[in-house]
Motif scaffolding. Structure first.
Motif, PDB file in Angstrom:
ATOM      1  N   ASN A 373       0.825  -1.208   0.000  1.00  0.00           N
ATOM      2  CA  ASN A 373       0.000   0.000   0.000  1.00  0.00           C
ATOM      3  C   ASN A 373       0.861   1.260   0.000  1.00  0.00           C
ATOM      4  O   ASN A 373       1.926   1.287   0.621  1.00  0.00           O
ATOM      5  CB  ASN A 373      -0.937  -0.024   1.200  1.00  0.00           C
ATOM      6  CG  ASN A 373      -1.708  -1.329   1.278  1.00  0.00           C
ATOM      7  OD1 ASN A 373      -1.408  -2.194   2.107  1.00  0.00           O
ATOM      8  ND2 ASN A 373      -2.669  -1.502   0.394  1.00  0.00           N
ATOM      9  N   TYR A 374       0.360   2.309  -0.688  1.00  0.00           N
ATOM     10  CA  TYR A 374       1.164   3.515  -0.903  1.00  0.00           C
ATOM     11  C   TYR A 374       0.378   4.782  -0.594  1.00  0.00           C
ATOM     12  O   TYR A 374      -0.847   4.828  -0.722  1.00  0.00           O
ATOM     13  CB  TYR A 374       1.634   3.572  -2.367  1.00  0.00           C
ATOM     14  CG  TYR A 374       2.561   2.442  -2.738  1.00  0.00           C
ATOM     15  CD1 TYR A 374       3.942   2.576  -2.599  1.00  0.00           C
ATOM     16  CD2 TYR A 374       2.047   1.243  -3.216  1.00  0.00           C
ATOM     17  CE1 TYR A 374       4.795   1.533  -2.930  1.00  0.00           C
ATOM     18  CE2 TYR A 374       2.892   0.190  -3.547  1.00  0.00           C
ATOM     19  CZ  TYR A 374       4.268   0.343  -3.405  1.00  0.00           C
ATOM     20  OH  TYR A 374       5.110  -0.698  -3.721  1.00  0.00           O
ATOM     21  N   ASP A 375       1.146   5.828  -0.219  1.00  0.00           N
ATOM     22  CA  ASP A 375       0.518   7.141  -0.097  1.00  0.00           C
ATOM     23  C   ASP A 375       0.547   7.827  -1.468  1.00  0.00           C
ATOM     24  O   ASP A 375       1.039   7.255  -2.457  1.00  0.00           O
ATOM     25  CB  ASP A 375       1.182   7.991   0.989  1.00  0.00           C
ATOM     26  CG  ASP A 375       2.631   8.377   0.674  1.00  0.00           C
ATOM     27  OD1 ASP A 375       3.058   8.248  -0.504  1.00  0.00           O
ATOM     28  OD2 ASP A 375       3.337   8.822   1.590  1.00  0.00           O
ATOM     29  N   TYR A 381       3.524   1.996   2.771  1.00  0.00           N
ATOM     30  CA  TYR A 381       3.189   1.802   4.183  1.00  0.00           C
ATOM     31  C   TYR A 381       3.597   0.388   4.580  1.00  0.00           C
ATOM     32  O   TYR A 381       3.625  -0.536   3.757  1.00  0.00           O
ATOM     33  CB  TYR A 381       1.681   1.944   4.406  1.00  0.00           C
ATOM     34  CG  TYR A 381       1.122   3.319   4.188  1.00  0.00           C
ATOM     35  CD1 TYR A 381       1.341   4.338   5.115  1.00  0.00           C
ATOM     36  CD2 TYR A 381       0.336   3.596   3.075  1.00  0.00           C
ATOM     37  CE1 TYR A 381       0.791   5.600   4.928  1.00  0.00           C
ATOM     38  CE2 TYR A 381      -0.217   4.855   2.880  1.00  0.00           C
ATOM     39  CZ  TYR A 381       0.011   5.853   3.796  1.00  0.00           C
ATOM     40  OH  TYR A 381      -0.522   7.099   3.616  1.00  0.00           O
ATOM     41  N   GLU A 382       3.852   0.215   5.843  1.00  0.00           N
ATOM     42  CA  GLU A 382       4.087  -1.129   6.366  1.00  0.00           C
ATOM     43  C   GLU A 382       2.760  -1.884   6.407  1.00  0.00           C
ATOM     44  O   GLU A 382       1.741  -1.318   6.823  1.00  0.00           O
ATOM     45  CB  GLU A 382       4.690  -1.077   7.775  1.00  0.00           C
ATOM     46  CG  GLU A 382       6.187  -0.803   7.807  1.00  0.00           C
ATOM     47  CD  GLU A 382       6.992  -1.916   7.167  1.00  0.00           C
ATOM     48  OE1 GLU A 382       6.691  -3.108   7.423  1.00  0.00           O
ATOM     49  OE2 GLU A 382       7.913  -1.595   6.384  1.00  0.00           O
ATOM     50  N   THR A 384      -0.336  -4.065   7.622  1.00  0.00           N
ATOM     51  CA  THR A 384      -0.939  -4.358   8.922  1.00  0.00           C
ATOM     52  C   THR A 384      -0.941  -5.867   9.108  1.00  0.00           C
ATOM     53  O   THR A 384      -1.481  -6.594   8.275  1.00  0.00           O
ATOM     54  CB  THR A 384      -2.380  -3.826   8.987  1.00  0.00           C
ATOM     55  OG1 THR A 384      -2.354  -2.407   8.765  1.00  0.00           O
ATOM     56  CG2 THR A 384      -3.016  -4.126  10.328  1.00  0.00           C
ATOM     57  N   LYS A 459      -4.958   3.422   5.317  1.00  0.00           N
ATOM     58  CA  LYS A 459      -3.738   3.962   4.711  1.00  0.00           C
ATOM     59  C   LYS A 459      -3.359   3.096   3.507  1.00  0.00           C
ATOM     60  O   LYS A 459      -3.070   1.909   3.654  1.00  0.00           O
ATOM     61  CB  LYS A 459      -2.602   3.974   5.734  1.00  0.00           C
ATOM     62  CG  LYS A 459      -2.757   5.030   6.820  1.00  0.00           C
ATOM     63  CD  LYS A 459      -1.556   5.038   7.746  1.00  0.00           C
ATOM     64  CE  LYS A 459      -1.683   6.154   8.784  1.00  0.00           C
ATOM     65  NZ  LYS A 459      -0.523   6.184   9.719  1.00  0.00           N
ATOM     66  N   GLY A 460      -3.388   3.711   2.328  1.00  0.00           N
ATOM     67  CA  GLY A 460      -3.003   2.982   1.127  1.00  0.00           C
ATOM     68  C   GLY A 460      -4.028   1.971   0.655  1.00  0.00           C
ATOM     69  O   GLY A 460      -3.706   1.090  -0.143  1.00  0.00           O
ATOM     70  N   ASP A 482      -3.701   5.822  -1.397  1.00  0.00           N
ATOM     71  CA  ASP A 482      -4.580   6.661  -0.580  1.00  0.00           C
ATOM     72  C   ASP A 482      -5.763   7.244  -1.354  1.00  0.00           C
ATOM     73  O   ASP A 482      -6.876   7.317  -0.826  1.00  0.00           O
ATOM     74  CB  ASP A 482      -3.782   7.814   0.040  1.00  0.00           C
ATOM     75  CG  ASP A 482      -2.990   7.373   1.269  1.00  0.00           C
ATOM     76  OD1 ASP A 482      -3.270   6.277   1.800  1.00  0.00           O
ATOM     77  OD2 ASP A 482      -2.089   8.118   1.692  1.00  0.00           O
TER      78      ASP A 482
END
Length: 510
Positions: A373-375, A381-382, A384, A459-460, A482
């Motif tokens: 996942n990316y902004d 992002y790390e 979850t 997030k992402g 995002d």
């Protein structure tokens, strides 16, 4: 019937001409030929300028005086009759109504006509899409209100008259209404164009599940994964709040089996210590939780105290809450002495062979297929990594698995009629023509038609789906950035047509 027979006879004649041309070696023109370019230029003048803008001078210039026009819904006419009808009909109310024709890309074929080796004409065939814009009472025409209303096939006979190309015969037939938007561009149908669009809009990966006739018909995955690896059809996604419908169906299947009660107070099985002293906790039921009427905040950490509380009396109004689904999870787990992931596996994942779906992050997850996942700036992002199941968030799945799940929901697999009816009943209104049922948002599309939906955002993560139980259609959209929601409108319009436009109108209050 007379006009239908005339069109049929003319089609036979034209078909015979085409077969003859093929036999003697004069086949379809290539798109880079001078004849093809010339006819397409005349077509553009005829429709893009003439038809779409009610420019009658184009018709005068392009129509042969011997024009014959045949329409399977509107009869036949000559040049004078056609112009009179066009002026008083399609172009009769320019301030309140507009019609627009669009040629379906790639549908045009052009065949030359020769006499003793001399070019004298050409046959053009293709497919038209027809759009209408109707002004609301007292309002101006607005481009955004344009709607696809139908499509039709056509054959044109172009003749050289004094070295000028004129339209002499026009057949417009096979008209049909449509509520599915055919591409105005190749977006989503042309892989290269879609990949280009995604890159321009900084969307790393896009997954689509197309449902028709109650079945998953197509899986499309575009873009790349980490390290520029092309995303495979079985890409793994974190789908955020699309977890909630899975939890809802676990509970509703148990209700259908008579093992759980929709309106039974949950304090019999679980009470959160934070609200144990508040009498409102005794009002919480599965129905109230699945329709988001608990009175809880979305998450307790939104409170300054970090503790769970009630913002209003349960069952009196709507407020979206992940805490509610987690509350339900704990009650189910206490009652059945099984974890949510065990219940989901037994009731949903295993029966549907959803082998790539899980609620817990573990070693089974194939990172080579995972859509990180990316902004909006391309920073990752790390992931979850839940060690226990969350009833509201972080399901890992594929387009194929989740679409399969939705098809089973739409066909009411494992749900009694009463439970399914409760699920799609308006439990609470969230905005005009939009409601929450049990676990699903409901769009009222009019004429007893409706759409079931749910979205996910973290997030992402931007994910969403729409189901149309009446027509057995559906669309699943997964993205891993995002602002991935920016692909929603184009995809919904493309695949769900007029129903998609209604959904967008409800969502945007247009």
């Amino acid at each position: 019937m007379k006009i239908i027979n005339q069109i049929f006879q003319l089609k036979l004649v034209l078909t015979g001409v085409l077969l003859f041309l093929v036999q003697i070696g004069f086949s379809q023109e290539t798109q880079n030929s001078e004849l093809y370019k010339t006819i397409m230029s005349r077509d553009s003048l005829l429709f893009t300028i003439g038809f779409n803008n009610c420019d009658f001078s184009q018709f005068e210039n392009l129509f042969s005086d011997q024009l014959e026009f045949y329409h399977d819904k509107g009869g036949s006419s000559n040049k004078a009759e056609f112009l009179k009808t066009f002026k008083s009909g399609l172009c009769g109310s320019p301030d309140t109504y507009r019609s627009r024709r669009e040629l379906v890309a790639g549908s045009t074929k052009i065949y030359p006509l020769y006499n003793k080796g001399v070019l004298y004409g050409a046959i053009q065939e293709g497919i038209h899409l027809f759009y209408e814009t109707i002004a609301a009472k007292g309002q101006p025409l607005l481009k955004q209100n344009e709607k696809l209303v139908g499509k039709a096939k056509f054959n044109h006979l172009w003749i050289l008259e004094n070295n000028v190309w004129k339209l002499k015969r026009s057949l417009s037939y096979d008209h049909e209404a449509t509520n599915t938007t055919e591409a105005r561009s190749g977006l989503f149908d042309d892989d290269a164009e879609t990949e280009k669009w995604l890159k321009e809009n900084n969307v790393p990966t896009l997954g689509l599940g197309i449902i028709a006739e109650g079945k998953l018909k197509q899986v499309k995955v575009f873009g790349k994964l980490k390290r520029e690896v092309p995303a495979p059809y079985n890409t793994l996604w974190n789908v955020a709040s699309l977890t909630k419908p899975v939890t809802a169906i676990v509970a509703l299947k148990l209700v259908s089996q008579g093992k759980w009660k929709l309106d039974e107070p949950l304090y019999k099985y679980w009470t959160d210590p934070d609200i144990a002293q508040d009498p409102n906790h005794k009002l919480l039921t599965t129905r109230i939780i699945l329709s988001h009427q608990t009175g809880f905040p979305n998450w307790r950490y939104f409170n300054e105290s970090g503790k769970l509380d009630f913002k209003f009396k349960p069952g009196t109004q709507y407020q979206y809450s992940g805490e509610g689904l987690e509350y339900l999870r704990k009650a189910l787990e206490k009652k059945f002495h099984k974890t949510l992931d065990q219940l989901a596996s037994e009731l949903i994942f295993e029966p549907l062979k959803m082998n790539d779906t899980q609620l817990i992050w573990n070693d089974k997850i194939d990172l080579s297929r995972y859509a990180f996942n990316y902004d909006n700036n391309g920073k990752a992002y790390e992931p979850t990594k839940n060690k226990t199941a969350n009833a509201a968030d972080d399901l890992i799945t594929t387009i194929e698995d989740y679409s399969t799940f939705l098809c089973s929901v739409m066909s009411s697999e494992g749900l009694s009629k009463k439970v399914f009816d409760d699920m799609v009943t308006h439990q609470v209104q969230t905005k005009k023509d939009k409601y929450f049922g049990l676990g699903f948002e409901i769009y009222d599309l009019g004429n007893n038609n409706y759409a079931l939906s749910h979205g996910g955002a973290d997030k992402g993560v931007q994910t969403i789906f729409f189901l149309l139980p009446k027509t057995k259609q559906g669309l699943v959209i997964f993205t891993n950035v995002d602002d991935g929601y920016k692909v929603y409108e184009k995809a919904v319009q493309h695949y769900l047509g007029e129903d998609g436009n209604k959904i967008i109108s409800i969502e945007t209050n247009k």
